[in-house]
Enzyme design. Structure first.
Site, PDB file in Angstrom:
ATOM      1  N   ALA A 296     -36.760  -3.971 -21.944  1.00 31.18           N
ATOM      2  CA  ALA A 296     -36.649  -2.553 -21.588  1.00 31.18           C
ATOM      3  C   ALA A 296     -36.043  -1.820 -22.780  1.00 31.18           C
ATOM      4  CB  ALA A 296     -35.764  -2.402 -20.363  1.00 31.18           C
TER       5      ALA A 296
ATOM      6  N   GLN B 271     -41.796  -2.357 -23.555  1.00 32.66           N
ATOM      7  CA  GLN B 271     -41.501  -1.747 -22.260  1.00 32.66           C
ATOM      8  C   GLN B 271     -40.641  -0.507 -22.503  1.00 32.66           C
ATOM      9  OE1 GLN B 271     -38.804  -3.524 -19.294  1.00 32.66           O
ATOM     10  NE2 GLN B 271     -40.404  -3.232 -17.762  1.00 32.66           N
TER      11      GLN B 271
ATOM     12  N   TYR C  23     -34.737   1.487 -11.884  1.00 33.02           N
ATOM     13  CA  TYR C  23     -34.475   2.384 -13.012  1.00 33.02           C
ATOM     14  C   TYR C  23     -35.112   3.757 -12.752  1.00 33.02           C
ATOM     15  CZ  TYR C  23     -32.398  -1.744 -14.944  1.00 33.02           C
ATOM     16  OH  TYR C  23     -31.581  -2.833 -15.100  1.00 33.02           O
TER      17      TYR C  23
ATOM     18  N   ARG D  53     -45.014  -1.139 -14.790  1.00 32.62           N
ATOM     19  CA  ARG D  53     -44.354  -2.168 -13.963  1.00 32.62           C
ATOM     20  C   ARG D  53     -43.783  -1.496 -12.723  1.00 32.62           C
ATOM     21  NH1 ARG D  53     -40.312  -7.328 -15.109  1.00 32.62           N
ATOM     22  NH2 ARG D  53     -42.283  -8.397 -15.252  1.00 32.62           N
TER      23      ARG D  53
ATOM     24  N   ARG E  82     -37.841 -16.475 -17.221  1.00 38.45           N
ATOM     25  CA  ARG E  82     -36.873 -17.569 -17.413  1.00 38.45           C
ATOM     26  C   ARG E  82     -37.549 -18.866 -17.855  1.00 38.45           C
ATOM     27  NH1 ARG E  82     -34.270 -16.401 -11.709  1.00 38.45           N
ATOM     28  NH2 ARG E  82     -36.476 -15.896 -11.427  1.00 38.45           N
TER      29      ARG E  82
HETATM   30  C1  LIG Z   1     -32.548 -12.277 -19.195  1.00 35.32           C
HETATM   31  C2  LIG Z   1     -33.498 -11.409 -18.399  1.00 35.32           C
HETATM   32  C3  LIG Z   1     -33.701 -10.098 -18.789  1.00 35.32           C
HETATM   33  C4  LIG Z   1     -34.601  -9.290 -18.086  1.00 35.32           C
HETATM   34  N1  LIG Z   1     -34.854  -8.016 -18.540  1.00 35.32           N
HETATM   35  C5  LIG Z   1     -35.847  -7.296 -17.982  1.00 35.32           C
HETATM   36  C6  LIG Z   1     -36.278  -6.088 -18.569  1.00 35.32           C
HETATM   37  O1  LIG Z   1     -35.814  -5.680 -19.631  1.00 35.32           O
HETATM   38  N2  LIG Z   1     -37.269  -5.397 -17.939  1.00 35.32           N
HETATM   39  C7  LIG Z   1     -37.852  -5.852 -16.790  1.00 35.32           C
HETATM   40  O2  LIG Z   1     -38.740  -5.190 -16.260  1.00 35.32           O
HETATM   41  N3  LIG Z   1     -37.488  -7.027 -16.246  1.00 35.32           N
HETATM   42  C8  LIG Z   1     -36.525  -7.755 -16.812  1.00 35.32           C
HETATM   43  N4  LIG Z   1     -36.220  -8.990 -16.299  1.00 35.32           N
HETATM   44  C9  LIG Z   1     -37.006  -9.523 -15.192  1.00 35.32           C
HETATM   45  C10 LIG Z   1     -38.139 -10.404 -15.725  1.00 35.32           C
HETATM   46  O3  LIG Z   1     -39.055  -9.646 -16.491  1.00 35.32           O
HETATM   47  C11 LIG Z   1     -38.905 -11.102 -14.582  1.00 35.32           C
HETATM   48  O4  LIG Z   1     -39.566 -10.123 -13.817  1.00 35.32           O
HETATM   49  C12 LIG Z   1     -37.999 -11.931 -13.665  1.00 35.32           C
HETATM   50  O5  LIG Z   1     -37.049 -12.664 -14.417  1.00 35.32           O
HETATM   51  C13 LIG Z   1     -38.806 -12.883 -12.785  1.00 35.32           C
HETATM   52  O6  LIG Z   1     -39.583 -13.766 -13.573  1.00 35.32           O
HETATM   53  P1  LIG Z   1     -39.117 -15.300 -13.845  1.00 35.32           P
HETATM   54  O7  LIG Z   1     -38.926 -15.941 -12.511  1.00 35.32           O
HETATM   55  O8  LIG Z   1     -40.238 -15.899 -14.642  1.00 35.32           O
HETATM   56  O9  LIG Z   1     -37.812 -15.252 -14.608  1.00 35.32           O
HETATM   57  C14 LIG Z   1     -35.284  -9.801 -16.964  1.00 35.32           C
HETATM   58  C15 LIG Z   1     -35.044 -11.128 -16.576  1.00 35.32           C
HETATM   59  C16 LIG Z   1     -34.188 -11.934 -17.278  1.00 35.32           C
HETATM   60  C17 LIG Z   1     -34.004 -13.368 -16.853  1.00 35.32           C
END
Ligand SMILES: Cc1cc2nc3c(=O)[nH]c(=O)nc-3n(C[C@H](O)[C@H](O)[C@H](O)COP(=O)(O)O)c2cc1C
Length: 361
Positions: A61, A103, A185, A233, A327
């Site tokens: 973001a 993003q 947000y 998103r 992750r």
């Molecule tokens: C460290 C971290 C930072 C994240 N930062 C953002 C972000 O900047 N923008 C966003 O839309 N989602 C953010 N997310 C959410 C991820 O994009 C994702 O939607 C969420 O972790 C679920 O996917 P996963 O199970 O593969 O981790 C973040 C997640 C993590 C773990």
């Protein structure tokens, strides 16, 4: 030779991803001096995914204005110095065959907060580099400071900030722009009746709550030109009674497509704290599938997608057009190379430097 839906290319406008295994945006809260300029950490973090074979890598973001940052350590794209630092990262992603996405974000009432590993919680005070947050209505997110309601001039500047950020993103070389209208947000705050209590043309009916997003999309498309891909998103549910839901998401996705958006990245949650979420492998996939079929748009799924066969099935069964990983790919930046091996797919984009590590040796 086996075929794979996951490893088939995907095109949006003039942009072609080499596969449908993409990196979701992930805030790193790692800028120095609170200047919004991405650092070597961001180059290595994002660059690792490019050499690992991801088709598209979406930056964290990235704030369209200083007041739109989630934390003082967020990256931004509201100065030329930030643009030039991003350009270096984009150049590396391209050199590895990946498509580069950014993003674009404004945190609204969730701005000016401590990064997750700080000892403190909630809003950062001015004495520590914090600033007053703005929102559709003067309603705080639990534990954060009460934001100031945006007036008409404030809304117009948000739209102008997204347009200026688009110009700089295109100049930095990004191929894909993703608007962050999820996770509680600013754009999501306007969409949800739980955070938008306005009585003017930006509140009330679904059309009014979607107005800011649609204005931003039109402004971004005008600045981006016809070649760049524009993603949005969404959080397809607030997981809360009376909140934003998948039906509203599907309806607004259609309006967003008509306004100039191309593709929809479907997540959930983030607007209300303390909700019960049935977290399990692929738990958000049904929301992506719903939006894809209830509207006429293409979507990606995200959330606990961690296995090659799971990712392949989501796409081959038509639930989504692509998957995003966060992750799982942080744990294993070479996930795409390993997933291809598991699916019996030969890739021609192993980095030459790594060929001696190629399976099955
Ligand atoms: C460290 C971290 C930072 C994240 N930062 C953002 C972000 O900047 N923008 C966003 O839309 N989602 C953010 N997310 C959410 C991820 O994009 C994702 O939607 C969420 O972790 C679920 O996917 P996963 O199970 O593969 O981790 C973040 C997640 C993590 C773990």
């Amino acid at each position: 030779m086996p075929t794979s839906a996951l490893f088939s290319p995907y095109s949006v406008r003039a942009v072609t991803m080499r596969n449908r295994l993409w990196v979701a945006p992930m805030c790193q809260y790692s800028v120095q001096n609170h200047d919004g300029v991405p650092t070597d950490w961001h180059l290595v973090h994002l660059g690792g995914f490019a050499k690992g074979g991801a088709g598209l890598i979406i930056s964290e973001a990235t704030a369209v204005s200083a007041e739109g940052r989630i934390s003082p350590e967020d990256t931004g794209i509201y100065t030329d110095e930030q643009r030039d630092a991003w350009a270096r990262i984009v150049k590396f992603l391209h050199s590895q065959g990946a498509v580069a996405g950014i993003q674009l974000a404004h945190a609204g009432r969730k701005a000016s907060t401590w990064r997750p590993w700080a000892a403190e919680r909630g809003s950062v005070p001015a004495s520590e580099g914090g600033w007053p947050a703005v929102a559709p209505s003067a309603v705080a997110f639990t534990g954060y400071a009460v934001p100031t309601e945006l007036d008409r001039a404030g809304i117009d500047s948000v739209v102008a900030d997204f347009a200026a950020a688009t110009r700089r993103s295109i100049d930095a070389g990004f191929d894909v722009l993703e608007l962050h209208a999820a996770h509680g947000y600013l754009l999501h705050q306007f969409l949800s009746p739980l955070s938008n209590l306005r009585t003017d043309e930006y509140g009330g009916s679904l059309e009014n709550r979607a107005r800011l997003l649609l204005e931003v999309i039109a402004a971004v498309r005008a600045e981006a030109g016809e070649d760049a891909a524009l993603f949005v998103r969404f959080s397809a549910t607030d997981w809360a009674e009376g909140g934003w839901d998948q039906e509203q998401t599907a309806a607004v996705a259609d309006l967003a497509r008509d306004a100039g958006a191309d593709f929809f990245d479907i997540s959930t949650g983030g607007l209300v704290s303390g909700t019960q979420i049935p977290v399990a492998p692929g738990y958000q996939v049904p929301f992506a599938e719903f939006v894809k079929h209830a509207s006429s748009v293409e979507v990606s799924a995200v959330g606990l997608i961690t296995e090659a066969r799971q990712a392949e099935e989501i796409i081959s069964s038509g639930k989504a057009d692509a998957v995003m990983l966060a992750r799982g790919i942080m744990r294993d930046p070479q996930f795409p190379l390993r997933a291809a091996h598991e699916l019996g797919i030969e890739l021609d984009y192993w980095p030459a430097q790594y060929l001696r590590a190629q399976w099955p040796n």
